[in-house]
Design a protein around this motif. Structure first.
Motif, PDB file in Angstrom:
ATOM      1  N   LYS A  58       1.200  -0.898   0.094  1.00  0.00           N
ATOM      2  CA  LYS A  58      -0.114   0.213  -0.272  1.00  0.00           C
ATOM      3  C   LYS A  58       0.848   1.064  -0.172  1.00  0.00           C
ATOM      4  O   LYS A  58       0.872   1.927  -0.356  1.00  0.00           O
ATOM      5  N   PHE A  59       1.534   1.288   0.564  1.00  0.00           N
ATOM      6  CA  PHE A  59       2.999   2.512   1.001  1.00  0.00           C
ATOM      7  C   PHE A  59       3.497   2.643  -0.531  1.00  0.00           C
ATOM      8  O   PHE A  59       3.771   3.683  -1.217  1.00  0.00           O
ATOM      9  N   LYS A  60       3.673   1.053  -0.840  1.00  0.00           N
ATOM     10  CA  LYS A  60       4.798   1.591  -2.534  1.00  0.00           C
ATOM     11  C   LYS A  60       3.750   2.062  -3.425  1.00  0.00           C
ATOM     12  O   LYS A  60       3.866   3.555  -3.871  1.00  0.00           O
ATOM     13  N   ALA A  61       2.452   2.082  -3.283  1.00  0.00           N
ATOM     14  CA  ALA A  61       1.476   2.202  -4.664  1.00  0.00           C
ATOM     15  C   ALA A  61       1.189   4.370  -3.973  1.00  0.00           C
ATOM     16  O   ALA A  61       1.613   4.686  -5.159  1.00  0.00           O
ATOM     17  N   VAL A  62       1.325   4.001  -2.978  1.00  0.00           N
ATOM     18  CA  VAL A  62       0.916   5.873  -2.804  1.00  0.00           C
ATOM     19  C   VAL A  62       2.315   6.307  -3.422  1.00  0.00           C
ATOM     20  O   VAL A  62       2.429   7.759  -4.008  1.00  0.00           O
ATOM     21  N   ASP A  63       3.556   6.174  -2.504  1.00  0.00           N
ATOM     22  CA  ASP A  63       4.792   6.647  -3.358  1.00  0.00           C
ATOM     23  C   ASP A  63       4.900   6.571  -5.109  1.00  0.00           C
ATOM     24  O   ASP A  63       5.550   8.177  -5.298  1.00  0.00           O
TER      25      ASP A  63
END
Length: 183
Positions: A148-153
């Motif tokens: 999820k964090f990587k998708a935002v990044d």
């Protein structure tokens, strides 16, 4: 007097409250909801999950996310997603959409129809770009936290988004899986 104030506030809420089913939105309706909220100067925090067997951990997650924006949009994972990531016996609760739409701090529920694999960072980032939340709140203990964090990044770095990740560390963490395993 605190009791009178509470009563007045609850009456005001009841007079203008929508029926919870009106919070249930398609992808396109959610995009329109977020766009209109932005036009009105409101900020949106997106929270995502299966939301199976609603429990105090879910309530705490929503309450904490609400501190970071004016409105909370809850993205309810499809049943297909739940089966794939949580097991063939999931989701347990048939009426997950009804349960989460009843929660007062949830302003809108995106009822997800598709199952975008959490590993598909670019595809999830594109979906974030379509939705355009101001923030995405995620709990650090979530098993899909890194994806999820990587998708935002990815959305921010490669697609020009300006989405703030909100990393939450909740003091009282319980999961549906833990509850199911105890039963």
């Amino acid at each position: 007097m605190a009791v009178e104030r509470l009563l007045q506030k609850r009456i005001q809420v009841r007079e203008i409250a929508l029926h919870p089913s009106e919070k249930l939105l398609s992808h396109d309706q959610t995009c329109a909801f977020i766009g209109k909220a932005h036009e009105l100067g409101k900020t949106i925090v997106l929270i995502e999950g299966v939301w199976d067997l609603t429990h105090p951990g879910h309530v705490q997650h929503i309450r904490e996310a609400k501190k970071h924006a004016d409105l909370v949009v809850l993205k309810l994972a499809s049943s297909e997603y739940a089966k794939y990531y949580k097991g063939q016996d999931r989701p347990i609760e048939t009426f997950r959409d009804m349960m989460v739409s009843e929660l007062e701090n949830v302003d809108a529920v995106l009822v997800e129809e598709s199952r975008i694999p959490v590993e598909s960072i670019a595809e999830n980032a594109r979906q974030l770009m379509q939705l355009r939340p101001d923030k995405v709140a995620m709990e650090i203990e979530d098993e899909q936290f890194q994806q999820k964090f990587k998708a935002v990044d990815y959305a921010n770095r490669h697609l020009g988004a300006q989405i703030d990740p909100v990393v939450m560390v909740l003091p009282y963490m319980i999961s549906t899986t833990a509850i199911v395993n105890r039963i």
